[in-house]
Design a protein around this motif. Structure first.
Motif, PDB file in Angstrom:
ATOM      1  N   MET A   1      11.411 -59.481  11.838  1.00  0.00           N
ATOM      2  CA  MET A   1      10.764 -60.784  11.859  1.00  0.00           C
ATOM      3  C   MET A   1      10.415 -61.140  13.290  1.00  0.00           C
ATOM      4  O   MET A   1      11.202 -60.964  14.197  1.00  0.00           O
ATOM      5  CB  MET A   1      11.686 -61.824  11.248  1.00  0.00           C
ATOM      6  N   GLY A   2       9.210 -61.647  13.493  1.00  0.00           N
ATOM      7  CA  GLY A   2       8.744 -62.009  14.827  1.00  0.00           C
ATOM      8  C   GLY A   2       9.091 -63.436  15.177  1.00  0.00           C
ATOM      9  O   GLY A   2      10.011 -64.032  14.621  1.00  0.00           O
ATOM     10  N   LEU A   3       8.314 -64.007  16.078  1.00  0.00           N
ATOM     11  CA  LEU A   3       8.515 -65.394  16.468  1.00  0.00           C
ATOM     12  C   LEU A   3       8.197 -66.295  15.287  1.00  0.00           C
ATOM     13  O   LEU A   3       7.150 -66.168  14.660  1.00  0.00           O
ATOM     14  CB  LEU A   3       7.582 -65.744  17.624  1.00  0.00           C
ATOM     15  N   SER A   4       9.100 -67.216  15.014  1.00  0.00           N
ATOM     16  CA  SER A   4       8.855 -68.117  13.889  1.00  0.00           C
ATOM     17  C   SER A   4       9.392 -69.502  14.183  1.00  0.00           C
ATOM     18  O   SER A   4      10.202 -69.691  15.095  1.00  0.00           O
ATOM     19  CB  SER A   4       9.469 -67.562  12.607  1.00  0.00           C
ATOM     20  N   SER A   5       8.938 -70.447  13.386  1.00  0.00           N
ATOM     21  CA  SER A   5       9.338 -71.839  13.533  1.00  0.00           C
ATOM     22  C   SER A   5       9.381 -72.479  12.154  1.00  0.00           C
ATOM     23  O   SER A   5       8.552 -72.167  11.296  1.00  0.00           O
ATOM     24  CB  SER A   5       8.316 -72.562  14.414  1.00  0.00           C
ATOM     25  N   ASN A   6      10.334 -73.359  11.940  1.00  0.00           N
ATOM     26  CA  ASN A   6      10.419 -74.130  10.698  1.00  0.00           C
ATOM     27  C   ASN A   6      10.062 -75.579  11.009  1.00  0.00           C
ATOM     28  O   ASN A   6      10.664 -76.185  11.895  1.00  0.00           O
ATOM     29  CB  ASN A   6      11.828 -74.085  10.116  1.00  0.00           C
ATOM     30  N   THR A   7       9.088 -76.110  10.287  1.00  0.00           N
ATOM     31  CA  THR A   7       8.647 -77.487  10.477  1.00  0.00           C
ATOM     32  C   THR A   7       8.844 -78.246   9.180  1.00  0.00           C
ATOM     33  O   THR A   7       8.372 -77.823   8.135  1.00  0.00           O
ATOM     34  CB  THR A   7       7.153 -77.519  10.876  1.00  0.00           C
ATOM     35  N   ARG A   8       9.554 -79.358   9.268  1.00  0.00           N
ATOM     36  CA  ARG A   8       9.784 -80.194   8.092  1.00  0.00           C
ATOM     37  C   ARG A   8       8.767 -81.332   8.082  1.00  0.00           C
ATOM     38  O   ARG A   8       8.462 -81.908   9.120  1.00  0.00           O
ATOM     39  CB  ARG A   8      11.188 -80.796   8.122  1.00  0.00           C
ATOM     40  N   LEU A   9       8.273 -81.633   6.887  1.00  0.00           N
ATOM     41  CA  LEU A   9       7.408 -82.800   6.734  1.00  0.00           C
ATOM     42  C   LEU A   9       7.553 -83.348   5.332  1.00  0.00           C
ATOM     43  O   LEU A   9       7.978 -82.658   4.412  1.00  0.00           O
ATOM     44  CB  LEU A   9       5.952 -82.475   7.056  1.00  0.00           C
ATOM     45  N   ARG A  10       7.221 -84.612   5.205  1.00  0.00           N
ATOM     46  CA  ARG A  10       7.285 -85.274   3.904  1.00  0.00           C
ATOM     47  C   ARG A  10       5.856 -85.581   3.482  1.00  0.00           C
ATOM     48  O   ARG A  10       5.064 -86.076   4.270  1.00  0.00           O
ATOM     49  CB  ARG A  10       8.109 -86.558   3.997  1.00  0.00           C
ATOM     50  N   VAL A  11       5.531 -85.264   2.230  1.00  0.00           N
ATOM     51  CA  VAL A  11       4.188 -85.484   1.716  1.00  0.00           C
ATOM     52  C   VAL A  11       3.885 -86.981   1.703  1.00  0.00           C
ATOM     53  O   VAL A  11       4.636 -87.773   1.126  1.00  0.00           O
ATOM     54  CB  VAL A  11       4.025 -84.898   0.294  1.00  0.00           C
ATOM     55  N   ARG A  12       2.775 -87.351   2.354  1.00  0.00           N
ATOM     56  CA  ARG A  12       2.335 -88.740   2.385  1.00  0.00           C
ATOM     57  C   ARG A  12       1.422 -89.016   1.184  1.00  0.00           C
ATOM     58  O   ARG A  12       0.744 -88.119   0.684  1.00  0.00           O
ATOM     59  CB  ARG A  12       1.580 -89.031   3.687  1.00  0.00           C
ATOM     60  N   TYR A  13       1.389 -90.266   0.765  1.00  0.00           N
ATOM     61  CA  TYR A  13       0.584 -90.645  -0.392  1.00  0.00           C
ATOM     62  C   TYR A  13      -0.878 -90.267  -0.176  1.00  0.00           C
ATOM     63  O   TYR A  13      -1.547 -89.797  -1.101  1.00  0.00           O
ATOM     64  CB  TYR A  13       0.733 -92.146  -0.654  1.00  0.00           C
ATOM     65  N   ALA A  14      -1.397 -90.449   1.022  1.00  0.00           N
ATOM     66  CA  ALA A  14      -2.805 -90.160   1.328  1.00  0.00           C
ATOM     67  C   ALA A  14      -3.140 -88.679   1.186  1.00  0.00           C
ATOM     68  O   ALA A  14      -4.319 -88.322   1.116  1.00  0.00           O
ATOM     69  CB  ALA A  14      -3.138 -90.632   2.739  1.00  0.00           C
ATOM     70  N   GLU A  15      -2.131 -87.825   1.135  1.00  0.00           N
ATOM     71  CA  GLU A  15      -2.361 -86.381   1.007  1.00  0.00           C
ATOM     72  C   GLU A  15      -2.462 -85.928  -0.450  1.00  0.00           C
ATOM     73  O   GLU A  15      -2.655 -84.754  -0.716  1.00  0.00           O
ATOM     74  CB  GLU A  15      -1.237 -85.618   1.723  1.00  0.00           C
ATOM     75  N   THR A  16      -2.329 -86.881  -1.366  1.00  0.00           N
ATOM     76  CA  THR A  16      -2.377 -86.530  -2.790  1.00  0.00           C
ATOM     77  C   THR A  16      -3.704 -86.967  -3.410  1.00  0.00           C
ATOM     78  O   THR A  16      -4.400 -87.838  -2.885  1.00  0.00           O
ATOM     79  CB  THR A  16      -1.213 -87.179  -3.563  1.00  0.00           C
ATOM     80  N   ASP A  17      -4.039 -86.345  -4.528  1.00  0.00           N
ATOM     81  CA  ASP A  17      -5.253 -86.703  -5.261  1.00  0.00           C
ATOM     82  C   ASP A  17      -4.918 -87.731  -6.342  1.00  0.00           C
ATOM     83  O   ASP A  17      -3.789 -88.212  -6.428  1.00  0.00           O
ATOM     84  CB  ASP A  17      -5.930 -85.454  -5.829  1.00  0.00           C
ATOM     85  N   GLN A  18      -5.876 -88.047  -7.176  1.00  0.00           N
ATOM     86  CA  GLN A  18      -5.695 -89.052  -8.212  1.00  0.00           C
ATOM     87  C   GLN A  18      -4.612 -88.668  -9.220  1.00  0.00           C
ATOM     88  O   GLN A  18      -4.027 -89.524  -9.869  1.00  0.00           O
ATOM     89  CB  GLN A  18      -7.034 -89.282  -8.925  1.00  0.00           C
ATOM     90  N   MET A  19      -4.308 -87.374  -9.314  1.00  0.00           N
ATOM     91  CA  MET A  19      -3.271 -86.914 -10.239  1.00  0.00           C
ATOM     92  C   MET A  19      -1.888 -86.891  -9.586  1.00  0.00           C
ATOM     93  O   MET A  19      -0.918 -86.479 -10.203  1.00  0.00           O
ATOM     94  CB  MET A  19      -3.625 -85.512 -10.750  1.00  0.00           C
ATOM     95  N   GLY A  20      -1.813 -87.302  -8.309  1.00  0.00           N
ATOM     96  CA  GLY A  20      -0.534 -87.330  -7.612  1.00  0.00           C
ATOM     97  C   GLY A  20      -0.109 -85.985  -7.055  1.00  0.00           C
ATOM     98  O   GLY A  20       1.023 -85.812  -6.623  1.00  0.00           O
ATOM     99  N   ILE A  21      -1.024 -85.030  -7.039  1.00  0.00           N
ATOM    100  CA  ILE A  21      -0.747 -83.685  -6.537  1.00  0.00           C
ATOM    101  C   ILE A  21      -1.385 -83.545  -5.158  1.00  0.00           C
ATOM    102  O   ILE A  21      -2.483 -84.041  -4.912  1.00  0.00           O
ATOM    103  CB  ILE A  21      -1.321 -82.622  -7.510  1.00  0.00           C
TER     104      ILE A  21
END
Length: 145
Positions: A1-21
């Motif tokens: 395994m090479g250089l790697s990074s773990n990034t945490r994020l929480r899905v924001r409402y604006a990132e979803t479509d009308q179906m909530g996905i």
């Protein structure tokens, strides 16, 4: 395994479509977040590249969607340098919700100068900081040439 990074994020409402996905294009944005964090963890924020007149142009991107993600879910983007040369760099991404792989992808970038033309990163000062990092990883499978 090479250089790697773990990034945490929480899905924001604006990132979803009308179906909530989560709308599909957001994954590419999250890949960018992962790349930026990886460089920041290496003490090489992307702004350092820009100050020297160097950019990373995306020339290829793909994403395979495996499972839907929804508003307020916490995700982890695992970003890894797959290959780096003096003129290009390739990344892989794995996006997880809990321990489930929900998406994976790759991006391929070319180093460019201020005029947007392909550039050899060895001709820039930042190479003095990049080269030792990637030289250590050569044994781990990250190609540096």
């Amino acid at each position: 395994m090479g250089l790697s990074s773990n990034t945490r994020l929480r899905v924001r409402y604006a990132e979803t479509d009308q179906m909530g996905i989560v709308y599909h294009s957001n994954y590419l944005i999250w890949f960018e977040v992962g790349r930026s964090e990886l460089f920041r963890e290496l003490n090489l924020p992307y702004t350092e590249f820009e100050k020297q007149g160097l950019g990373l142009a995306v020339v290829e991107a793909n994403c395979r969607y495996r499972k839907s993600t929804h508003y307020d879910e916490e995700l982890v983007i695992v970003t890894e340098v797959e290959k780096m040369t003096s003129r290009s760099i390739a990344f892989t991404y794995h996006v997880y919700h809990d321990e489930t792989l929900v998406a994976e992808g790759k991006t391929f970038h070319v180093f460019v100068n201020r005029e947007g033309r392909p550039a050899d990163v060895r001709k820039f000062e930042i190479w003095q900081r990049l080269q030792p990092i990637f030289a250590k990883q050569k044994k781990s499978g990250v190609l540096l040439s």
